[in-house]
Design an enzyme around this catalytic site. Structure first.
Site, short mmCIF file in Angstrom:
data_model
loop_
_atom_site.label_atom_id
_atom_site.label_comp_id
_atom_site.label_asym_id
_atom_site.label_seq_id
_atom_site.Cartn_x
_atom_site.Cartn_y
_atom_site.Cartn_z
CG HIS A 17 0.43 8.61 -7.52
ND1 HIS A 17 -0.69 9.40 -6.26
CD2 HIS A 17 0.44 9.29 -8.09
CE1 HIS A 17 -1.18 10.22 -6.72
NE2 HIS A 17 -0.78 10.44 -7.93
CG HIS A 36 0.26 6.23 -0.70
ND1 HIS A 36 -0.75 7.19 -1.51
CD2 HIS A 36 -0.37 5.35 0.52
CE1 HIS A 36 -1.55 6.97 -0.19
NE2 HIS A 36 -1.55 6.25 0.90
CG HIS A 88 -1.81 0.91 1.46
ND1 HIS A 88 -2.61 1.14 1.05
CD2 HIS A 88 -1.19 2.09 1.56
CE1 HIS A 88 -3.68 2.19 1.47
NE2 HIS A 88 -2.52 2.96 1.67
CD GLU A 89 1.73 3.35 3.77
OE1 GLU A 89 2.30 4.67 2.99
OE2 GLU A 89 0.59 3.50 4.23
#
Length: 677
Positions: free
Chosen positions: A474, A471, A467-468
């Site tokens: 991105h 990010h 998940h991190e």
């Protein structure tokens, strides 16, 4: 010599952590503020008539050193803080709040911005430039530029108070987390706990010169105890301590802070002409209005609640049959859920953990990023780090060009807040033809290696890391001109798409085979375990969804209230809000709001619903990957070109439709969650 006063001349222009002393921050930030003010004055006093370049663009590139130094400072305040840093934070926050208001309340500056904004139809601007212009104009109009002088002063006061209250809130939560220790001296009380958890607890006790096994509220200590410990009384003690953080009526209590933050946010919104804080925030979100958010949350609630109630009933029955438990309490939740999961799927985290050695999972995330986006990760030790646990990487593309510097910080320590997050030390932007690359960081709290075992992750920790890392991608793949709309600087209910979509790879055989190998034998995770991971993915999904929705509704109840000054009791307000989503009996000593850092310290006020909102996007997006093959280069390139690299350059729905060819369908989420009949 203060290293923060000059541009950094380190390799890759990274932060010179080893040279920075705590006492450097305050003078540097004060000086950076003065320099940034001078840059603003130069824009205001420019004799030429306002243009996009000399006003909007100049404004976006101003204060570069201030942004860098304050991001270093506040990142350390989250990941490696101490009392001195916290004191400086209390002193510097009002100064930064003042500086921010000096810009948005500067009439002459706003006049220039408005002049460009009013003539935008005659200017030949790109989509990105139009977005920046719109963002800049709204940054003024939504933050008081049109107010009368006395109201501007009022706004300054509110912002100053809010910046200090939010810091205080976070400090109290961290102090409460660090203050609690449960020392166990009787080995029988450890019954049910896995060897790894016992060894970690023993090592922690030894590190503090104590005899026995030490447990804390840090997740790697707390979660295994709540999941496996047979001693119900000790689970109760730990759960009540975690749930009563900053809710004890002492000097670390956050009840007043919560009420004051909520009142001030409401007052601020009213001052700016908005009905509530939620109306103010949501104007700049995909969801647009509180009504849309509440209807989205309540619609999901209607679909999830019957499933959640059924799951809860089964869990109650199971606990009754197994241990004659008459009333299921919150401290029984993880324990009996895990036992039931083991019974239904013959699957438990202890069975999976040997296949998820931290180093292997990191390499797995890197391999997947390589297969999808042609990224190469090389660990380097030539750049400074702020703690010896931090790992540093150079990220390049297939041509060998620098894409990003990447920091990863995985283990708990006293100066680090709980949870996991992604942040950056430097944004990406293009200036004078030079594409200046970002410095991105992820921070987690995983189990540390022990004397006999490496760091082995639970499956939940594996998805957290992905998940991190989503990010982080991105941030890393950002490719925009302007820093304020680069990378993760997007609408808050869009920012979770890249992170949540990447979690999907953790459930796929093709992806797991790349990194899930036994840390001792090297054996690839057996396919029956992969099948069980997939089967169990929707286990208790109804209850999980209900829990997430309850947090989103709590957030909206605080920030969508038209008369928060009438809320006198934090606990009573919370209980009333949770009425529709409650399964377990209430615990009188506990309160969630007083430690709900996402909305009272972080940036999620009126935005907690975003996690569920983005789940609709991510389920729909991953459906597209699955149709074409999870490593399909064409779909990955579309995702990179239309979503990851674009930052906030355009309306997110436009970007999403360009990638997907259509608007997202909520059915994909309900289908994945097993909530669709």
């Amino acid at each position: 010599m203060n290293p923060l006063l000059n541009t950094f001349n380190s390799t890759y222009n990274t932060a010179p952590f080893s040279e920075i002393k705590t006492e450097h921050f305050l003078p540097a930030l004060k000086k950076n503020i003065e320099e940034a003010k001078a840059e603003i004055d130069a824009i205001v006093n420019n004799n030429e008539s306002p243009t996009f370049e000399n006003t909007i663009e100049a404004l976006d590139f101003s204060g570069e050193q201030l942004d860098r130094v304050s991001s270093i400072f506040f990142n350390l305040n989250s990941a490696e803080t101490n009392e001195t840093i916290q004191k400086i934070a209390q002193e510097i926050s009002p100064l930064l709040s003042d500086f921010s208001n000096d810009i948005t309340l500067n009439e002459a500056l706003f006049k220039r911005v408005k002049s460009v904004y009013d003539s935008k139809d005659e200017l030949d601007l790109t989509n990105e430039q139009l977005t920046l212009l719109d963002k800049r104009y709204k940054g003024f109009s939504r933050n008081g530029a049109n107010l009368a002088d006395d109201k501007k002063e009022k706004l300054r006061e509110i912002d100053k108070k809010l910046s200090q209250l939010k810091l205080k809130f976070g400090e109290n939560v961290l102090a409460e987390t660090n203050a609690f220790e449960m020392l166990i001296t009787n080995e029988a009380d450890l019954s049910g706990l896995p060897d790894g958890a016992k060894e970690a607890a023993k090592q922690l006790a030894e590190s503090k010169n104590k005899e026995g096994w030490l447990f804390t509220l840090d997740y790697p200590s707390y979660i295994p105890f709540m999941t496996y410990a047979d001693n119900r009384e000790l689970r109760k003690k730990l759960a009540i301590s975690a749930g009563s953080k900053a809710f004890k009526g002492d000097k670390l209590d956050n009840q007043e802070n919560v009420l004051n933050i909520v009142k001030l946010r409401h007052e601020r919104a009213n001052l700016l002409g908005y009905k509530t804080h939620a109306h103010f925030v949501l104007e700049e979100r995909m969801a647009e209005t509180p009504e849309n958010v509440n209807s989205f949350l309540n619609d999901l609630l209607e679909k999830a609640k019957p499933a959640a109630q059924k799951e809860f009933k089964n869990l109650e029955q199971f606990a009754k049959e197994l241990d004659n438990i008459d009333r299921l309490e919150k401290w029984d939740s993880a324990y009996y859920s895990e036992k039931l999961k083991q019974k239904l799927f013959s699957l438990d985290d202890e069975l999976l953990k040997p296949y998820f050695k931290l180093e292997h999972v990191i390499n797995g995330a890197f391999t997947i990023a390589n297969k999808l986006f042609d990224l190469h990760f090389q660990e380097i030790d030539t750049i400074d780090k702020y703690h010896e646990d931090v790992l540093t990487y150079k990220v390049t593309d297939s041509k060998g060009d620098l894409i990003s510097i990447f920091y990863a910080d995985f283990f708990p320590r006293p100066g680090k807040r709980n949870g996991a997050w992604m942040t950056s030390f430097k944004p990406q932007f293009i200036k004078e033809g030079n594409n200046s690359r970002p410095h991105v960081s992820i921070v987690c709290n995983f189990t540390k290696p022990t004397k006999s075992k490496p760091s082995l992750l639970t499956f939940n920790e594996v998805t957290t890391l992905f998940h991190e890392f989503g990010h982080a991608l991105h941030g890393m793949l950002a490719n925009t001109t302007y820093p304020s709309i680069s990378g993760t600087s997007v609408y808050w209910d869009f920012v979770e798409l890249p992170s949540q979509v990447l979690e999907n790879w953790c459930y796929e055989k093709e992806a797991l085979e790349l990194f899930a190998t036994h840390y001792e034998t090297g054996e690839v995770i057996p396919m029956d375990l992969v099948e069980k991971i997939k089967e169990s993915a929707t286990f208790h999904e109804g209850m999980q969804t209900l829990r997430q929705l309850s947090f989103g509704l709590l957030d909206m109840s605080w920030h969508g209230s038209e008369s928060p000054e009438n809320i006198k009791s934090v606990k009573a307000h919370e209980s009333e809000t949770f009425k529709n989503t409650t399964l377990y009996p209430d615990v009188i000593e506990n309160c969630m709001s007083t430690a709900f850092s996402h909305i009272f310290q972080g940036g999620y006020s009126s935005g907690y619903y975003s996690y569920k909102w983005a789940e609709v996007l991510d389920a729909d997006a991953f459906e597209y990957f699955k149709e074409a093959g999870i490593f399909n280069k064409e779909v990955a390139l579309k995702f990179k070109d239309h979503v990851l690299s674009q930052g906030g350059t355009e309306n997110p729905m436009k970007l999403y439709k360009r990638f997907r060819g259509q608007e997202p369908k909520p059915e994909a989420l309900l289908k994945r969650a097993g909530l669709l009949k």
